[in-house]
Design a protein around this motif. Structure first.
Motif, PDB file in Angstrom:
ATOM      1  N   GLY A  13       0.804  -1.219   0.000  1.00 31.35           N
ATOM      2  CA  GLY A  13       0.000   0.000   0.000  1.00 31.35           C
ATOM      3  C   GLY A  13       0.831   1.259   0.000  1.00 31.35           C
ATOM      4  N   ASN A  14       1.718   1.368   0.996  1.00 26.46           N
ATOM      5  CA  ASN A  14       2.443   2.628   1.197  1.00 26.46           C
ATOM      6  C   ASN A  14       3.542   2.858   0.180  1.00 26.46           C
ATOM      7  OD1 ASN A  14       3.008   5.018   2.806  1.00 26.46           O
ATOM      8  ND2 ASN A  14       4.891   3.990   3.384  1.00 26.46           N
ATOM      9  N   GLN A  15       4.062   1.801  -0.409  1.00 25.47           N
ATOM     10  CA  GLN A  15       5.160   1.981  -1.353  1.00 25.47           C
ATOM     11  C   GLN A  15       4.692   1.810  -2.801  1.00 25.47           C
ATOM     12  OE1 GLN A  15       8.689  -0.243  -0.159  1.00 25.47           O
ATOM     13  NE2 GLN A  15       8.238   0.067   1.989  1.00 25.47           N
ATOM     14  N   ALA A  16       4.282   0.622  -3.158  1.00 29.52           N
ATOM     15  CA  ALA A  16       3.971   0.353  -4.561  1.00 29.52           C
ATOM     16  C   ALA A  16       2.766   1.149  -5.058  1.00 29.52           C
ATOM     17  CB  ALA A  16       3.732  -1.141  -4.764  1.00 29.52           C
ATOM     18  N   LEU A  17       1.654   1.075  -4.337  1.00 31.58           N
ATOM     19  CA  LEU A  17       0.424   1.692  -4.830  1.00 31.58           C
ATOM     20  C   LEU A  17       0.440   3.209  -4.718  1.00 31.58           C
ATOM     21  CD1 LEU A  17      -2.174  -0.885  -3.481  1.00 31.58           C
ATOM     22  CD2 LEU A  17      -1.400  -0.588  -5.831  1.00 31.58           C
ATOM     23  N   VAL A  18       1.025   3.756  -3.657  1.00 32.11           N
ATOM     24  CA  VAL A  18       1.122   5.217  -3.538  1.00 32.11           C
ATOM     25  C   VAL A  18       1.965   5.786  -4.664  1.00 32.11           C
ATOM     26  CG1 VAL A  18       2.089   7.094  -2.162  1.00 32.11           C
ATOM     27  CG2 VAL A  18       0.697   5.345  -1.057  1.00 32.11           C
ATOM     28  N   LYS A  19       3.076   5.124  -4.943  1.00 26.26           N
ATOM     29  CA  LYS A  19       3.961   5.609  -6.011  1.00 26.26           C
ATOM     30  C   LYS A  19       3.277   5.589  -7.371  1.00 26.26           C
ATOM     31  CE  LYS A  19       8.349   4.469  -3.780  1.00 26.26           C
ATOM     32  NZ  LYS A  19       9.558   3.603  -3.800  1.00 26.26           N
ATOM     33  N   SER A  20       2.355   4.634  -7.562  1.00 23.57           N
ATOM     34  CA  SER A  20       1.659   4.554  -8.846  1.00 23.57           C
ATOM     35  C   SER A  20       0.376   5.387  -8.861  1.00 23.57           C
ATOM     36  CB  SER A  20       1.328   3.097  -9.167  1.00 23.57           C
ATOM     37  OG  SER A  20       0.432   2.554  -8.203  1.00 23.57           O
ATOM     38  N   GLY A  21       0.122   6.114  -7.764  1.00 25.45           N
ATOM     39  CA  GLY A  21      -1.032   7.001  -7.709  1.00 25.45           C
ATOM     40  C   GLY A  21      -2.344   6.337  -7.355  1.00 25.45           C
TER      41      GLY A  21
END
Length: 230
Positions: A13-21
């Motif tokens: 959640g905090n790394q992969a998905l946030v970075k992809s918006g």
């Protein structure tokens, strides 16, 4: 294994998905991690690491509602993390890991309170961040200086800049920041003293002399100003 699962949810959640918006999806995964850690913390109240990671995830998650204009929700998460860390610091005051997260949380709460137009509470929260019994990085105090100036609290801005010097006594920028504040508040002697320290550290940087020259000029020391500005 539940702890590892919580960490995996948070990383997704905090790394992969946030970075992809993908903020909504990121929030869902982080909240799954929070629920697991809340359960583990209740079952294992002496396992301080569970509570620390829970506070970290709440703090990280707070950034998502802030990005979407939901400062009230962000503040709830930050307050949850703060409550956890206050207890952990009380239980283990020698842990620098615990000590260093708490001022960051107070700073985050100050930002969230400012967004909610709760100025006095924002100042109080930033003040807590400033007066925590731990020395943070110079960049932390630099941010506090900006916030205190924005909130119209010059004495606290000076106090934050002074802590920045204590945190990084060999960094020119720390002295310059403090000197510029003293200049803006008309305390020219103190401004010159800090410009002198900056010049001692970097005697060949021309703009250090320019800044001191301006203060000399403003304080009526025209010969010294001319020497600095040549």
């Amino acid at each position: 294994h539940r702890f590892d699962l919580a960490i995996a949810y948070d990383r997704l959640g905090n790394q992969a998905l946030v970075k992809s918006g993908q903020l909504a999806e990121a929030s869902d995964f982080s909240r799954k991690a929070i629920r697991i850690l809340e359960s583990l913390s209740k079952q294992n109240p002496e396992a301080l690491e569970y509570q620390y990671v829970l506070a970290c995830i709440c703090s990280n998650l707070a950034a998502i509602p802030m990005k979407t204009g939901q400062a009230e929700e962000a503040l709830k998460l930050t307050n949850q993390a703060t409550s956890i860390m206050q207890v952990l610091v009380e239980k283990n005051p020698k842990s620098m890991k615990f000590q260093r997260l708490l001022p960051e949380l107070y700073k985050d709460a100050g930002c969230e309170l400012w967004e909610l137009a709760r100025k006095d509470e924002a100042v109080a929260s930033y003040k807590k961040a400033l007066h925590c019994d731990v020395t943070m990085e110079d960049s932390f105090y630099e941010e506090l200086v900006g916030q205190f100036r924005r909130l119209g609290a010059p004495e606290l801005a000076l106090a934050a800049a002074d802590k920045g010097v204590q945190a990084a006594p060999n960094r020119v920028g720390s002295y310059n920041r403090l000197a510029l504040l003293y200049r803006d508040f008309g305390q020219y002697e103190k401004a010159i003293a800090d410009h002198n320290k900056a010049i001692e550290l970097k005697p060949r940087r021309s703009y250090e002399y320019k800044d001191r020259g301006l203060v000399n000029f403003m304080s009526g020391r025209y010969k010294q100003a001319l020497a600095d500005l040549q």
